[in-house]
Scaffold this motif. Structure first.
Motif, PDB file in Angstrom:
ATOM      1  N   LYS A 184       0.831  -1.210   0.000  1.00 23.78           N
ATOM      2  CA  LYS A 184       0.000   0.000   0.000  1.00 23.78           C
ATOM      3  C   LYS A 184       0.862   1.256   0.000  1.00 23.78           C
ATOM      4  CE  LYS A 184      -4.160  -1.852   2.122  1.00 23.78           C
ATOM      5  NZ  LYS A 184      -5.069  -1.808   3.268  1.00 23.78           N
ATOM      6  N   ALA A 185       1.981   1.218   0.728  1.00 25.15           N
ATOM      7  CA  ALA A 185       2.907   2.351   0.717  1.00 25.15           C
ATOM      8  C   ALA A 185       3.512   2.525  -0.673  1.00 25.15           C
ATOM      9  CB  ALA A 185       4.003   2.152   1.764  1.00 25.15           C
ATOM     10  N   TYR A 186       3.836   1.419  -1.334  1.00 25.58           N
ATOM     11  CA  TYR A 186       4.353   1.500  -2.702  1.00 25.58           C
ATOM     12  C   TYR A 186       3.333   2.154  -3.628  1.00 25.58           C
ATOM     13  CZ  TYR A 186       8.158  -1.814  -1.659  1.00 25.58           C
ATOM     14  OH  TYR A 186       9.267  -2.437  -1.162  1.00 25.58           O
ATOM     15  N   GLU A 187       2.076   1.737  -3.499  1.00 25.82           N
ATOM     16  CA  GLU A 187       1.031   2.287  -4.366  1.00 25.82           C
ATOM     17  C   GLU A 187       0.751   3.746  -4.058  1.00 25.82           C
ATOM     18  OE1 GLU A 187      -2.369  -0.218  -3.916  1.00 25.82           O
ATOM     19  OE2 GLU A 187      -1.350  -1.977  -4.746  1.00 25.82           O
ATOM     20  N   ALA A 188       0.740   4.109  -2.789  1.00 31.40           N
ATOM     21  CA  ALA A 188       0.369   5.465  -2.405  1.00 31.40           C
ATOM     22  C   ALA A 188       1.478   6.472  -2.686  1.00 31.40           C
ATOM     23  CB  ALA A 188      -0.007   5.509  -0.922  1.00 31.40           C
ATOM     24  N   TYR A 189       2.739   6.097  -2.474  1.00 29.19           N
ATOM     25  CA  TYR A 189       3.834   7.060  -2.557  1.00 29.19           C
ATOM     26  C   TYR A 189       4.808   6.790  -3.690  1.00 29.19           C
ATOM     27  CZ  TYR A 189       2.051   7.893   2.121  1.00 29.19           C
ATOM     28  OH  TYR A 189       1.228   8.146   3.189  1.00 29.19           O
TER      29      TYR A 189
END
Length: 169
Positions: A102-107
């Motif tokens: 999710k961090a990869y997708e968001a940032y």
């Protein structure tokens, strides 16, 4: 060529099984009895670790239902994916991995959030999962200092990741 490789992949496991049985015949051991004995031991192990898996599942569900996670999401200075990843990593590698993705997708994968998330994923362990499952399955009931040391390592890694996030990166 692509279709050929897909079809050849169907033969990998049967070929491996055939090789094992041929090797067993060469060594003159009863492969079928060994397979049955291994299956019997696998079922015994599965039954032995089932209470530990159920207790971990219940503990994670209680933590999720407590509302504590929603309060953490309100913190704005630290990305909530990193906080949740740090909290869930001692209990579940899959949950921690999902927060990293999710961090990869968001940032984005090159962001400092993604770098810190990757370090957090690799630097910590599923401490509580390892202790309940593996210690329980072999009958170790006195953990001594293992929980404290494991969780201290996880906390240290999380704090180091926060230093990386705020100071270095």
């Amino acid at each position: 060529m692509g279709c050929l490789s897909v079809h050849l992949s169907y033969y990998i496991i049967p070929t491996f099984i055939l090789i094992v049985f041929l090797f067993a015949m060469y060594k003159k051991c009863d492969a079928y009895d060994a397979f049955i004995e291994g299956s019997r031991d696998g079922v015994k192990t599965s039954i032995a670790i089932l209470p530990f898996l159920i207790s971990m599942y219940i503990a994670v569900r209680i933590f999720d239902a407590s509302g504590f996670l929603q309060d953490l999401i309100r913190l704005k200075s630290i990305p909530f994916e990193l906080i949740l990843q740090g909290i869930f990593k001692p209990f579940s590698n899959n949950a921690s991995m999902s927060f990293m993705l999710k961090a990869y997708e968001a940032y984005g994968v090159d962001s400092k959030e993604a770098v810190v998330s990757s370090i957090l994923q690799g630097g910590t362990d599923t401490t509580m999962y390892v202790m309940t499952l593996y210690f329980g399955s072999v009958g170790i009931s006195k953990y001594r200092h293992a929980p404290a040391v494991g969780l201290l390592n996880d906390l240290f890694c999380f704090c180091l990741c926060m230093v990386l996030y705020f100071v270095i990166l």
